[in-house]
Design an enzyme around this catalytic site. Structure first.
Site, mmCIF file in Angstrom:
data_model
loop_
_atom_site.group_PDB
_atom_site.id
_atom_site.type_symbol
_atom_site.label_atom_id
_atom_site.label_comp_id
_atom_site.label_asym_id
_atom_site.label_seq_id
_atom_site.Cartn_x
_atom_site.Cartn_y
_atom_site.Cartn_z
ATOM 1 N N ASP A 1 0.811 -1.227 0.000
ATOM 2 C CA ASP A 1 0.000 0.000 0.000
ATOM 3 C C ASP A 1 0.842 1.275 0.000
ATOM 4 O O ASP A 1 0.314 2.380 0.097
ATOM 5 C CB ASP A 1 -0.943 0.007 1.213
ATOM 6 C CG ASP A 1 -0.192 -0.008 2.539
ATOM 7 O OD1 ASP A 1 1.071 0.016 2.516
ATOM 8 O OD2 ASP A 1 -0.845 -0.048 3.594
ATOM 9 N N GLU B 1 3.210 2.145 2.240
ATOM 10 C CA GLU B 1 3.799 2.551 3.522
ATOM 11 C C GLU B 1 5.205 1.978 3.658
ATOM 12 O O GLU B 1 5.530 0.942 3.088
ATOM 13 C CB GLU B 1 2.893 2.098 4.671
ATOM 14 C CG GLU B 1 1.580 2.868 4.660
ATOM 15 C CD GLU B 1 0.650 2.520 5.821
ATOM 16 O OE1 GLU B 1 0.923 1.543 6.551
ATOM 17 O OE2 GLU B 1 -0.365 3.232 5.983
ATOM 18 N N ARG C 1 14.504 25.225 4.150
ATOM 19 C CA ARG C 1 14.496 26.520 3.464
ATOM 20 C C ARG C 1 13.242 27.350 3.749
ATOM 21 O O ARG C 1 13.267 28.567 3.649
ATOM 22 C CB ARG C 1 14.697 26.321 1.962
ATOM 23 C CG ARG C 1 16.101 25.760 1.690
ATOM 24 C CD ARG C 1 16.545 25.972 0.263
ATOM 25 N NE ARG C 1 15.757 25.227 -0.676
ATOM 26 C CZ ARG C 1 15.772 25.435 -1.990
ATOM 27 N NH1 ARG C 1 16.518 26.381 -2.493
ATOM 28 N NH2 ARG C 1 15.055 24.702 -2.784
ATOM 29 N N GLN C 2 12.144 26.676 4.118
ATOM 30 C CA GLN C 2 10.961 27.447 4.553
ATOM 31 C C GLN C 2 11.131 27.664 6.051
ATOM 32 O O GLN C 2 10.667 26.879 6.873
ATOM 33 C CB GLN C 2 9.670 26.674 4.245
ATOM 34 C CG GLN C 2 8.394 27.401 4.643
ATOM 35 C CD GLN C 2 7.947 28.466 3.634
ATOM 36 O OE1 GLN C 2 8.232 28.354 2.459
ATOM 37 N NE2 GLN C 2 7.261 29.496 4.109
ATOM 38 N N HIS D 1 21.081 24.945 6.085
ATOM 39 C CA HIS D 1 20.518 26.210 5.610
ATOM 40 C C HIS D 1 20.096 27.028 6.830
ATOM 41 O O HIS D 1 19.269 26.587 7.620
ATOM 42 C CB HIS D 1 19.301 25.917 4.745
ATOM 43 C CG HIS D 1 18.715 27.142 4.149
ATOM 44 N ND1 HIS D 1 19.227 27.734 3.024
ATOM 45 C CD2 HIS D 1 17.682 27.901 4.529
ATOM 46 C CE1 HIS D 1 18.524 28.801 2.740
ATOM 47 N NE2 HIS D 1 17.571 28.932 3.630
ATOM 48 N N LYS E 1 21.187 39.076 -2.447
ATOM 49 C CA LYS E 1 20.202 38.410 -3.304
ATOM 50 C C LYS E 1 18.783 38.756 -2.864
ATOM 51 O O LYS E 1 18.499 38.842 -1.673
ATOM 52 C CB LYS E 1 20.417 36.893 -3.185
ATOM 53 C CG LYS E 1 19.417 36.065 -3.957
ATOM 54 C CD LYS E 1 19.784 34.570 -3.918
ATOM 55 C CE LYS E 1 19.261 33.865 -2.688
ATOM 56 N NZ LYS E 1 19.607 32.454 -2.648
ATOM 57 N N ASP F 1 28.269 28.125 -1.782
ATOM 58 C CA ASP F 1 26.925 28.234 -1.206
ATOM 59 C C ASP F 1 26.592 26.913 -0.510
ATOM 60 O O ASP F 1 27.273 25.902 -0.720
ATOM 61 C CB ASP F 1 25.899 28.542 -2.301
ATOM 62 C CG ASP F 1 24.681 29.302 -1.766
ATOM 63 O OD1 ASP F 1 24.592 29.510 -0.539
ATOM 64 O OD2 ASP F 1 23.814 29.688 -2.571
HETATM 65 C C1 R5P Z 1 19.113 29.796 -0.180
HETATM 66 O O1 R5P Z 1 19.106 30.987 -0.298
HETATM 67 C C2 R5P Z 1 20.316 28.957 -0.351
HETATM 68 O O2 R5P Z 1 21.384 29.423 0.375
HETATM 69 C C3 R5P Z 1 20.680 28.779 -1.810
HETATM 70 O O3 R5P Z 1 21.242 29.981 -2.293
HETATM 71 C C4 R5P Z 1 19.465 28.406 -2.577
HETATM 72 O O4 R5P Z 1 18.837 27.321 -1.965
HETATM 73 C C5 R5P Z 1 19.796 28.043 -3.994
HETATM 74 O O5 R5P Z 1 18.622 27.741 -4.689
HETATM 75 P P1 R5P Z 1 18.600 27.890 -6.254
HETATM 76 O O6 R5P Z 1 19.729 27.070 -6.790
HETATM 77 O O7 R5P Z 1 17.263 27.343 -6.670
HETATM 78 O O8 R5P Z 1 18.740 29.341 -6.582
#
Ligand code: R5P
Length: 299
Positions: free
Chosen positions: A34, A36, A92-93, A126, A194, A221
């Protein structure tokens, strides 16, 4: 000590077991008809100090549920449980940008807290608006960084000329990573600014005095997802006269055709850690994770 691997990243769990001289457990992961998830830890973990490693990227829902099942079992039998989320999902949220939005970073942190893990280790998590992850998860916490390892890789492989190198973060939050990478090589660092316009669109601009004319740039990053951030930053830096751009990133999600687009925009090389196995993986996060675990005095 015994490492219990999640199904997301067996290779990193293996490398971590070698770093720590720990045993690697066998686990059966499958789905019921199912849909799970089923988890069965095949080794005896009674009375052991267990490290459960999961890189919950790209299929976050699946890895999250699997982790909840595994951790709940491990907490019942092990002496201690250290959770290594080498990719922390849903981070990220981290704020309610619009009314009605769920704040997923807080929700996942509450789950971790509820499970009662003894320690949490993340890798270059993050951390934009939430600076105090430790209070959020409510357990002893360490964030390991692969940034010095990425910088060392770029220098050792001759991807950059260190005598004319600047390390740049594409946004203000990435300054912390640029600083760590720059310190490793004893070179200057800077960051851009940014604004996010949508899931795939960002605007990147210069803030303060930053001179990259004739320089090699190591752009660092935490995450590449769609590649929008790195592409905008690279275009800007090349327009400012940078000689070459190479990109080092902790977690290369590289969704859709992100890698091709980044290279088409003039970036010479993209390399990343093994927290999310992908074609650009060159550096292992295992030594940094092992050091973080040792810092708790648990290994
Ligand atoms: C968020 O600001 C993180 O530090 C990265 O810069 C971000 O997740 C990159 O996402 P994307 O590649 O979609 O611009």
């Amino acid at each position: 000590m015994i490492i219990v691997p999640g199904s997301s990243n067996a290779a990193l769990a293996y490398r971590l077991s070698r770093e720590l001289g720990a045993r690697l457990a066998k686990v059966e992961y499958r789905r019921f008809p199912d849909g799970e998830r089923y988890v069965r830890v095949l080794d005896d973990v009674s009375g052991e100090d267990v490290i459960f490693l999961q890189s919950a990227a790209l299929s976050p829902d699946e890895y999250l549920v699997e982790s909840l099942l595994a951790l709940d079992y491990l907490k019942e039998f092990a002496r201690s449980v250290t959770l290594v989320l080498s990719y922390f999902p849903y981070a990220r949220q981290d704020e309610r940008f619009k009314p009605g939005e769920a704040v997923s970073l807080v929700t996942v942190s509450k789950l971790i807290r509820c499970l009662g893990v003894d320690r949490l280790v993340t890798v270059d998590v993050h951390r934009h608006r939430v600076l105090d992850m430790r209070s959020l998860v409510g357990v002893p916490y360490a964030d390991a960084s692969v940034m010095p390892h990425l910088a060392r890789y770029a220098a050792d492989q001759g991807l950059v000329d260190v005598s004319r190198l600047v390390v740049v973060g594409p946004d203000a939050e990435a300054e912390q990573w640029a600083e760590l990478a720059a310190r490793e090589l004893g070179v200057p660092h800077a960051h851009l600014v940014k604004s996010r316009l949508g899931d795939r669109e960002v605007e990147v601009r210069v803030s303060g005095g930053i001179d990259v004319s004739g320089k090699d740039v190591l752009l660092v990053d935490d995450i590449i997802s769609t590649g929008g951030t790195v592409r905008e930053a690279a275009r800007l830096l090349l327009g400012m006269g940078a000689r070459k751009i190479v990109v080092g990133v902790a977690h290369a999600l590289l969704v859709e055709d992100a890698l091709v687009k980044i290279l088409e925009d003039g970036v010479e090389e993209v390399f990343s850690s093994d927290t999310v196995p992908n074609p650009t993986t060159r550096v292992s996060a295992a030594p940094a994770i092992a050091a973080a675990i040792r810092s708790f005095g648990a290994g």
